[in-house]
Design a protein around this motif. Sequence first.
Motif, PDB file in Angstrom:
ATOM      1  N   VAL A  60      58.200  48.527 -53.029  1.00  0.00           N
ATOM      2  CA  VAL A  60      58.279  47.498 -53.910  1.00  0.00           C
ATOM      3  C   VAL A  60      58.689  48.191 -55.521  1.00  0.00           C
ATOM      4  O   VAL A  60      58.656  47.526 -56.395  1.00  0.00           O
ATOM      5  CB  VAL A  60      56.906  47.067 -54.175  1.00  0.00           C
TER       6      VAL A  60
ATOM      7  N   ALA B 262      55.591  42.070 -50.618  1.00  0.00           N
ATOM      8  CA  ALA B 262      56.733  42.935 -50.880  1.00  0.00           C
ATOM      9  C   ALA B 262      57.832  42.299 -51.040  1.00  0.00           C
ATOM     10  O   ALA B 262      58.572  42.390 -52.136  1.00  0.00           O
ATOM     11  CB  ALA B 262      56.814  44.290 -50.200  1.00  0.00           C
ATOM     12  N   ILE B 263      57.998  41.180 -50.519  1.00  0.00           N
ATOM     13  CA  ILE B 263      59.490  40.253 -50.367  1.00  0.00           C
ATOM     14  C   ILE B 263      59.155  39.661 -51.759  1.00  0.00           C
ATOM     15  O   ILE B 263      60.026  39.252 -52.362  1.00  0.00           O
ATOM     16  CB  ILE B 263      59.715  39.744 -48.964  1.00  0.00           C
TER      17      ILE B 263
ATOM     18  N   ILE C 262      64.326  48.225 -55.967  1.00  0.00           N
ATOM     19  CA  ILE C 262      64.823  49.310 -56.083  1.00  0.00           C
ATOM     20  C   ILE C 262      65.089  50.045 -54.851  1.00  0.00           C
ATOM     21  O   ILE C 262      64.330  49.587 -53.865  1.00  0.00           O
ATOM     22  CB  ILE C 262      63.773  49.615 -57.002  1.00  0.00           C
TER      23      ILE C 262
ATOM     24  N   LEU D 150      56.832  44.859 -62.691  1.00  0.00           N
ATOM     25  CA  LEU D 150      57.900  45.728 -61.444  1.00  0.00           C
ATOM     26  C   LEU D 150      59.257  45.736 -62.840  1.00  0.00           C
ATOM     27  O   LEU D 150      60.008  46.983 -62.758  1.00  0.00           O
ATOM     28  CB  LEU D 150      58.220  45.069 -59.991  1.00  0.00           C
TER      29      LEU D 150
ATOM     30  N   SER E 275      57.564  39.820 -54.326  1.00  0.00           N
ATOM     31  CA  SER E 275      57.205  40.698 -55.321  1.00  0.00           C
ATOM     32  C   SER E 275      58.880  41.590 -55.625  1.00  0.00           C
ATOM     33  O   SER E 275      59.131  41.292 -57.248  1.00  0.00           O
ATOM     34  CB  SER E 275      56.362  42.264 -55.350  1.00  0.00           C
ATOM     35  N   THR E 276      59.360  41.291 -54.995  1.00  0.00           N
ATOM     36  CA  THR E 276      61.181  41.780 -55.202  1.00  0.00           C
ATOM     37  C   THR E 276      62.167  40.944 -55.102  1.00  0.00           C
ATOM     38  O   THR E 276      63.396  41.770 -55.818  1.00  0.00           O
ATOM     39  CB  THR E 276      60.974  43.383 -54.339  1.00  0.00           C
TER      40      THR E 276
ATOM     41  N   ILE F 157      61.197  48.321 -47.034  1.00  0.00           N
ATOM     42  CA  ILE F 157      61.324  47.860 -48.885  1.00  0.00           C
ATOM     43  C   ILE F 157      60.323  48.632 -49.498  1.00  0.00           C
ATOM     44  O   ILE F 157      59.756  48.376 -49.540  1.00  0.00           O
ATOM     45  CB  ILE F 157      60.294  46.053 -48.723  1.00  0.00           C
TER      46      ILE F 157
END
Lengths: 156, 283
Positions: free
Chosen positions: B117, A11-12, A94, A59, A14-15, B115
């Motif tokens: 995604v 998650a981290i 987001i 994304l 990717s963002t 978080i």
Amino acid sequence: MSLDEYQNIIAILSTSKKERNRFLLDRIKFLKELKIDNKTIERLIKLEEWQLNEFSEGLIRKRFGVVKNLLQLNELETETLRSVFFKYACDTPISGRVYKHQWDAYRFCEYAMNQSNSEMKKKLKSRKAKLHNYLASEGEIKPKKEWKGPKFLKFK
Amino acid sequence: MEAVEVAVDKFQNIATLGSGIGYRQPIKDELIFDHNQIDFVEIVGEHFLSLSDSAKEELSELMDEYPVIPHFIGLSLGSYQGVDSDYLEQIAKLIDFINPPYWSEHIAFTECHGIEVGHLTPLPYTREALEVFKKNIETVQKTIKTPFILENITYTLDDPVKEMSEPEFLKILFEENPDVGHLLDITNLFVNSTNHNFDWKDWMNTIDTERVIQIHYVGAFDRDGLLIDNHSYPTLEGIWDIMNEVKKKCPNLKGSILERDNRFDSMDNLRMETKRANEILFA
């Protein structure tokens, strides 16, 4: 491997472009600092760099697709603001659950207004006001869940 | 065999819905005023989750015209830490309002400890992930009694250390959750088979096709040899080929949805696609 560790790190990565670059520069150092399970390290070390970058950029492309519709950008505005959005979004994930795209568009207006000429600033201000009114009408004065920066879990 | 019977039993009383389309704002008027070639619609549940007066009004208008199936994106059924109970409650209220024969979500995670995604993220195909799904599905079923179906996703990020393949993972997932149906996205299958170089027929031969209740289809965009599932283009011939296979292999299919999100330049072209799907699957 722990799924919790894997999901948190994916998650981290990717963002956050900043964290992704740090990971890609020295994967072992990055992962050892997190004190995670060796099996998770084994899995994450083998991730394909192009896949991680493509997924992360995808994304942002998807986010921009929604935001441009919410802000009703015409073709010229879309082209003008595309690169601005990528700069804004690469380290700002987001957040806001159900209204996440509306909050994304709202935050982007604030960000882009600081980087735009007076004509674009005026347009963005008006669209931001429309979004504000919509969110207020839905009872959303602030996001239900606000993102506070990349945060790795404490695994050990 | 027993698991299949439970699943089929749960869905067998649902009438065939036929050939439908994803409801999106730009085609609202066209859909309301002309039913030609459209048997039912699927909404993105998150667009109506507030159940505000305007959302209820729009939904009621739609429900007066068509059967409506809600499709959700953000419940994050693959999340290790479990599903967000507030979010689940909101989904339950919307489903209660619509009263559909079934609803749908994805085999993915979208959120992890706060978080977001922002999109459907694949899980590693592991025993642990299967256990997480089972637990989360049980949580959902305690709150929402309406049957639900789960969709296979498209993925760029591939698990580099596979305990099992994607279709093996899906086969076990549906075996272990016998009253959940499969929403087979044939475009996602086509895109994955092209980008990750596998044969979609082998994939179809591995999953339990009797569990397929609904399908999604739409085109894909070729960006330098990589197929991008951006829901914006006409359905490719290779995807129609998979639909022909669905006809042969999925006896419990209730509906198909054309899942276009952008480039609504010609409603006539979209109706031609739903007509072709109807002729293949339900004629």
